[in-house]
Scaffold this active site. Structure first.
Site, PDB file in Angstrom:
ATOM      1  N   HIS A 187      39.528  55.998  84.593  1.00 52.18           N
ATOM      2  CA  HIS A 187      38.599  55.155  83.946  1.00 52.18           C
ATOM      3  C   HIS A 187      39.134  54.911  82.538  1.00 52.18           C
ATOM      4  CE1 HIS A 187      34.508  53.625  82.642  1.00 52.18           C
ATOM      5  NE2 HIS A 187      35.048  52.946  83.869  1.00 52.18           N
ATOM      6  N   HIS A 222      30.002  63.709  78.435  1.00 48.06           N
ATOM      7  CA  HIS A 222      31.048  62.920  79.020  1.00 48.06           C
ATOM      8  C   HIS A 222      31.046  63.402  80.504  1.00 48.06           C
ATOM      9  CE1 HIS A 222      34.976  61.352  80.393  1.00 48.06           C
ATOM     10  NE2 HIS A 222      35.645  62.189  79.702  1.00 48.06           N
ATOM     11  N   HIS A 270      26.184  53.096  79.388  1.00 51.36           N
ATOM     12  CA  HIS A 270      27.678  53.635  79.626  1.00 51.36           C
ATOM     13  C   HIS A 270      28.320  52.938  78.293  1.00 51.36           C
ATOM     14  CE1 HIS A 270      31.837  54.005  80.780  1.00 51.36           C
ATOM     15  NE2 HIS A 270      31.351  54.766  81.675  1.00 51.36           N
ATOM     16  N   ASP A 321      27.508  58.780  87.167  1.00 48.64           N
ATOM     17  CA  ASP A 321      26.950  60.201  87.505  1.00 48.64           C
ATOM     18  C   ASP A 321      25.412  60.191  87.967  1.00 48.64           C
ATOM     19  OD1 ASP A 321      29.138  61.767  86.031  1.00 48.64           O
ATOM     20  OD2 ASP A 321      28.327  60.659  84.183  1.00 48.64           O
ATOM     21  N   ARG A 346      39.634  63.443  88.717  1.00 49.25           N
ATOM     22  CA  ARG A 346      40.375  62.825  87.360  1.00 49.25           C
ATOM     23  C   ARG A 346      41.707  63.442  86.994  1.00 49.25           C
ATOM     24  NH1 ARG A 346      37.772  60.059  83.653  1.00 49.25           N
ATOM     25  NH2 ARG A 346      36.434  58.995  85.256  1.00 49.25           N
ATOM     26  N   ARG A 365      48.312  60.022  65.768  1.00 47.40           N
ATOM     27  CA  ARG A 365      47.952  60.775  64.068  1.00 47.40           C
ATOM     28  C   ARG A 365      47.292  59.929  63.426  1.00 47.40           C
ATOM     29  NH1 ARG A 365      46.778  62.140  58.942  1.00 47.40           N
ATOM     30  NH2 ARG A 365      47.564  64.075  58.559  1.00 47.40           N
TER      31      ARG A 365
END
Length: 379
Positions: A187, A222, A270, A321, A346, A365
């Protein structure tokens, strides 16, 4: 001097290119390497999808035969992984067990220090092949049951269920489980995938990146949502043989009271989808099939009651979910195992992104805008 705009949670920030997946906003469809995921779930199994995510194309018959031979030959847990799992208390969350097992797999892999394209592909495939045994063994040891060895005459999903429950699952159950694996496989730049890419960008190894991704997935915002959905059902009360209508009425009342008290209810909404999670209809069809197979109309009642109340009050739709949790419950998985099941799927998407990041790497970074005290000095 104009201060830079802060994007909390990196919302709306595009940080890189990816060829692995995208959400097609025009069709509200999730695409894996260009293929709508609902088509893949309907016509291809998890092995084909893993191959697709790693290689960019679906396998030919010859490639699939070769892939099956490798995957089926690497399903058994190494003895050091079993030993590490056995050292962990039964009070440890299964996500902690999963994280530890992957770390041990990485440390003991013969290609642990090799970050070449070929080594990463082999490490991804061996991790995909063996991780189901981690989930299966962890559930069984919590039930004081002996480990069930994998079989090389069963497909990925059928073998997963065999190792977990010690009996062959009927085709209807295998198919529903396989659909869930395909839908959870990938995803885009979600929190755990981005974590994996950040770790990869430092030139860390593949297993380190996956271990970090598991840590990100553990959070309720999550991957933990599928567990939370089932806890909601349990809080309302699962009453076998209750009518659909009675279960729906109780669930609707529960949701109305929860929203009135501003309680957070998982399984809805979502970050990416604004018109509903495109994976839900396919997973809901799998749930409907499992409800019919097991004869559990009360589960459908709880599901529809909560969904209706949330829609009427907030106009917020379910995410993947929401139907996935009840499917795993009906199959017999313990609720705490739901997010490790998410990991099993996943792993394919994570490792596809890890290899993509490594192929065109730049250290991730970002900058921050300081808002602490001005410069000061020690007396």
């Amino acid at each position: 001097m104009t201060e830079p705009e802060i994007h909390k949670g990196l919302a709306g920030v595009v940080v890189d290119y990816t060829a692995v997946s995208k959400v097609n906003s025009d069709t509200n469809s999730l695409l894996y390497r260009g293929y709508p995921v609902q088509e893949l779930a309907g016509h291809r199994d998890m092995e084909d999808v893993a191959y697709l995510l790693w290689n960019g194309e679906l396998p030919s018959a010859e490639q699939r035969t070769e892939f099956d031979a490798f995957e089926r030959g690497h399903r058994a847990l190494p003895k050091e992984v079993i030993a590490a799992i056995d050292l962990l208390p039964l009070t440890a969350h299964p996500m902690d067990v999963a994280r530890t097992a992957v770390s041990v797999m990485g440390a003991s892999h013969p290609l642990a220090a090799d970050n070449s394209v070929e080594a990463n592909m082999e490490k991804a495939a061996t991790l995909f092949a063996a991780f189901p045994a981690v989930v299966a063994y962890d559930q069984r040891r919590r039930r004081d049951q002996a480990i069930v060895e994998p079989r090389d005459d069963l497909g990925y999903s059928a073998n997963f269920l065999w190792m977990t429950f010690g009996e062959e699952a009927p085709p209807e159950v295998v198919h529903a489980f396989d659909v869930s694996m395909v839908l959870y496989a990938e995803h885009s730049f979600n929190a755990s995938t981005f974590t994996a890419r950040v770790i990869t960008s430092t030139l860390a190894d593949l297993h380190s990146a996956v271990t970090g991704a598991i840590g990100a997935l553990k959070g309720a915002l999550h991957g933990g949502a599928n567990e939370a959905v089932m806890h909601t059902f349990e809080e309302i009360g699962i009453r076998k043989d209750e009518s659909h209508e009675d279960a729906a009425a109780r669930a609707k009342t529960w949701m109305e009271e929860a929203l009135a008290s501003k309680k957070k209810v998982m399984g809805f909404g979502h970050r990416v989808y604004k018109n509903g999670d495109s994976r839900v209809p396919t997973m809901k069809s799998a749930l409907d099939a499992m409800i019919e197979y097991y004869g559990r109309d009360e589960i459908l009642g709880l599901y529809s009651g909560l969904e209706t109340a949330m829609s009427e009050a907030k106009d917020i739709k379910p995410n993947l979910d929401y139907p996935a949790g009840p499917v795993y419950h009906l199959m017999g998985f313990d609720t705490e195992m739901f997010t490790p099941l998410f990991i099993a799927a996943r792993i394919t998407g994570w490792t596809a992104h890890i290899m993509e990041q490594a192929a065109s790497n730049s250290l991730i970074r970002p900058l921050s805008l300081y808002n602490g005290p001005d410069e000061r000095h020690v007396d």
